[in-house]
Design a protein around this motif. Structure first.
Motif, PDB file in Angstrom:
ATOM      1  N   ARG A 168       0.834  -1.215   0.000  1.00  0.00           N
ATOM      2  CA  ARG A 168       0.000   0.000   0.000  1.00  0.00           C
ATOM      3  C   ARG A 168       0.863   1.257   0.000  1.00  0.00           C
ATOM      4  NH1 ARG A 168      -4.711  -2.189   4.059  1.00  0.00           N
ATOM      5  NH2 ARG A 168      -5.398  -3.811   2.607  1.00  0.00           N
ATOM      6  N   ILE A 227      -9.238   6.743   4.327  1.00  0.00           N
ATOM      7  CA  ILE A 227      -8.124   6.504   3.400  1.00  0.00           C
ATOM      8  C   ILE A 227      -8.658   6.307   1.982  1.00  0.00           C
ATOM      9  CG2 ILE A 227      -6.334   4.816   2.770  1.00  0.00           C
ATOM     10  CD1 ILE A 227      -5.733   4.519   5.739  1.00  0.00           C
ATOM     11  N   ALA A 228      -9.648   5.422   1.862  1.00  0.00           N
ATOM     12  CA  ALA A 228     -10.218   5.183   0.527  1.00  0.00           C
ATOM     13  C   ALA A 228     -10.897   6.452   0.008  1.00  0.00           C
ATOM     14  CB  ALA A 228     -11.197   4.017   0.583  1.00  0.00           C
ATOM     15  N   LEU A 235      -8.436   8.783  -1.514  1.00  0.00           N
ATOM     16  CA  LEU A 235      -8.023   8.311  -2.842  1.00  0.00           C
ATOM     17  C   LEU A 235      -9.074   8.688  -3.892  1.00  0.00           C
ATOM     18  CD1 LEU A 235      -6.550   6.458  -4.933  1.00  0.00           C
ATOM     19  CD2 LEU A 235      -7.612   4.503  -3.822  1.00  0.00           C
ATOM     20  N   LYS A 251      -9.295  12.479  -4.541  1.00  0.00           N
ATOM     21  CA  LYS A 251      -8.138  12.922  -5.323  1.00  0.00           C
ATOM     22  C   LYS A 251      -8.361  12.695  -6.820  1.00  0.00           C
ATOM     23  CE  LYS A 251      -3.867  13.122  -3.779  1.00  0.00           C
ATOM     24  NZ  LYS A 251      -2.688  12.704  -3.050  1.00  0.00           N
TER      25      LYS A 251
HETATM   26  C1  LIG Z   1      -7.843   2.064  -0.206  1.00  0.00           C
HETATM   27  C2  LIG Z   1      -6.649   1.323  -0.813  1.00  0.00           C
HETATM   28  C3  LIG Z   1      -7.148   0.470  -1.990  1.00  0.00           C
HETATM   29  C4  LIG Z   1      -5.612   2.342  -1.307  1.00  0.00           C
HETATM   30  O1  LIG Z   1      -4.584   1.648  -2.007  1.00  0.00           O
HETATM   31  P1  LIG Z   1      -3.068   2.199  -2.060  1.00  0.00           P
HETATM   32  O2  LIG Z   1      -2.374   1.440  -3.117  1.00  0.00           O
HETATM   33  O3  LIG Z   1      -2.474   2.145  -0.713  1.00  0.00           O
HETATM   34  O4  LIG Z   1      -3.308   3.713  -2.477  1.00  0.00           O
HETATM   35  P2  LIG Z   1      -2.280   4.689  -3.234  1.00  0.00           P
HETATM   36  O5  LIG Z   1      -0.885   4.414  -2.784  1.00  0.00           O
HETATM   37  O6  LIG Z   1      -2.530   4.618  -4.687  1.00  0.00           O
HETATM   38  O7  LIG Z   1      -2.715   6.105  -2.653  1.00  0.00           O
HETATM   39  C5  LIG Z   1      -3.439   7.023  -3.422  1.00  0.00           C
HETATM   40  C6  LIG Z   1      -3.959   8.139  -2.522  1.00  0.00           C
HETATM   41  O8  LIG Z   1      -4.836   7.609  -1.518  1.00  0.00           O
HETATM   42  C7  LIG Z   1      -4.640   8.312  -0.290  1.00  0.00           C
HETATM   43  N1  LIG Z   1      -4.068   7.402   0.714  1.00  0.00           N
HETATM   44  C8  LIG Z   1      -3.606   6.148   0.512  1.00  0.00           C
HETATM   45  N2  LIG Z   1      -3.183   5.599   1.673  1.00  0.00           N
HETATM   46  C9  LIG Z   1      -3.367   6.551   2.616  1.00  0.00           C
HETATM   47  C10 LIG Z   1      -3.153   6.578   4.024  1.00  0.00           C
HETATM   48  N3  LIG Z   1      -2.643   5.528   4.690  1.00  0.00           N
HETATM   49  N4  LIG Z   1      -3.491   7.717   4.694  1.00  0.00           N
HETATM   50  C11 LIG Z   1      -4.027   8.769   4.047  1.00  0.00           C
HETATM   51  N5  LIG Z   1      -4.264   8.806   2.706  1.00  0.00           N
HETATM   52  C12 LIG Z   1      -3.939   7.705   2.010  1.00  0.00           C
HETATM   53  C13 LIG Z   1      -3.680   9.433  -0.578  1.00  0.00           C
HETATM   54  O9  LIG Z   1      -4.454  10.522  -0.995  1.00  0.00           O
HETATM   55  C14 LIG Z   1      -2.882   8.840  -1.737  1.00  0.00           C
HETATM   56  O10 LIG Z   1      -2.316   9.827  -2.540  1.00  0.00           O
HETATM   57  P3  LIG Z   1      -0.760  10.231  -2.314  1.00  0.00           P
HETATM   58  O11 LIG Z   1       0.033   8.973  -2.528  1.00  0.00           O
HETATM   59  O12 LIG Z   1      -0.531  11.244  -3.383  1.00  0.00           O
HETATM   60  O13 LIG Z   1      -0.684  10.749  -0.932  1.00  0.00           O
HETATM   61  C15 LIG Z   1      -5.949   0.411   0.254  1.00  0.00           C
HETATM   62  O14 LIG Z   1      -5.681   1.206   1.388  1.00  0.00           O
HETATM   63  C16 LIG Z   1      -6.742  -0.799   0.659  1.00  0.00           C
HETATM   64  O15 LIG Z   1      -6.697  -1.877   0.023  1.00  0.00           O
HETATM   65  N6  LIG Z   1      -7.523  -0.693   1.772  1.00  0.00           N
HETATM   66  C17 LIG Z   1      -8.320  -1.816   2.281  1.00  0.00           C
HETATM   67  C18 LIG Z   1      -9.508  -2.116   1.395  1.00  0.00           C
HETATM   68  C19 LIG Z   1     -10.395  -0.891   1.201  1.00  0.00           C
HETATM   69  O16 LIG Z   1     -10.641  -0.117   2.104  1.00  0.00           O
HETATM   70  N7  LIG Z   1     -10.903  -0.767  -0.034  1.00  0.00           N
HETATM   71  C20 LIG Z   1     -11.809   0.310  -0.390  1.00  0.00           C
HETATM   72  C21 LIG Z   1     -13.200  -0.077  -0.076  1.00  0.00           C
HETATM   73  S1  LIG Z   1     -14.376   1.123  -0.623  1.00  0.00           S
END
Ligand SMILES: CC(C)(COP(=O)(O)OP(=O)(O)OC[C@H]1O[C@@H](n2cnc3c(N)ncnc32)[C@H](O)[C@@H]1OP(=O)(O)O)[C@@H](O)C(=O)NCCC(=O)NCCS
Length: 154
Positions: A81, A115-116, A119, A122
């Motif tokens: 992540r 967090i989601a 994303l 954005k």
């Molecule tokens: C939500 C999820 C898919 C994000 O995936 P990821 O690969 O970590 O996300 P990215 O690295 O592409 O991050 C993109 C943006 O999301 C946000 N973001 C991601 N992780 C974050 C965190 N821990 N805290 C705050 N913002 C966060 C930021 O805005 C980030 O942009 P930046 O890198 O410019 O700061 C992942 O956290 C996940 O699998 N979570 C568990 C399952 C879930 O909640 N799915 C969504 C259900 S609706």
């Protein structure tokens, strides 16, 4: 550091890895049978994986709902992540919606899943409505959408 992943259509062989990510990502994961049934028998669903060094490190599930594309599931393996993989998967879905001339792309997200939500915001998704008791612990959700075709904004 951003990972350079490939987004590919999921095959039956990918479902063990997809499911491992699902159970590491959600307190109440979909049952595996539900996943496989959706993948195999739901003509409107499509799954894509983010692959890095041959390993599945994320996935996204999409339903084609006529004028809308619905993101029904997205998760990234906890070890990978914050490396841009989630962003790549959502951008892929947006591109797909544009190519297919959809009016909008939408999803549901828990109200507490900031967090989601960060994303999605954005990438241009906006909260459209609050969904009362949408989740099985009675938590509210948000429906978030991104309008693709401004002509159909309502
Ligand atoms: C939500 C999820 C898919 C994000 O995936 P990821 O690969 O970590 O996300 P990215 O690295 O592409 O991050 C993109 C943006 O999301 C946000 N973001 C991601 N992780 C974050 C965190 N821990 N805290 C705050 N913002 C966060 C930021 O805005 C980030 O942009 P930046 O890198 O410019 O700061 C992942 O956290 C996940 O699998 N979570 C568990 C399952 C879930 O909640 N799915 C969504 C259900 S609706």
């Amino acid at each position: 550091m951003k990972l350079s992943v490939k987004i590919e259509k999921a095959t039956t062989k990918d479902f063990n890895e997809i499911y491992e990510i699902e159970i590491m990502s959600y307190e109440t994961p979909w049952p595996k049978e539900m996943f496989v049934m959706d993948y195999l028998f739901n003509g409107k669903s499509e799954y894509f994986v983010a692959r890095w060094m041959k390993k599945v490190i994320g996935f996204i599930g999409l339903w084609d709902e006529g004028d809308k594309l619905h993101i029904v599931n997205i998760a990234v393996h906890p070890d990978y992540r914050k490396k841009g993989v989630g962003k790549k998967l959502i951008e892929f879905a947006i591109k797909k919606a544009k190519k297919a001339h959809k009016n909008e792309i939408y999803l549901e997200v828990r109200k507490t899943n900031k967090i989601a939500q960060a994303l999605y915001s954005k990438l241009g998704f906006e909260i459209r409505e609050e969904l009362e008791n949408y989740y099985n612990n009675n938590e509210n959700g948000y429906l978030m959408r991104k309008v693709i075709n401004e002509y159909f904004r309502n």
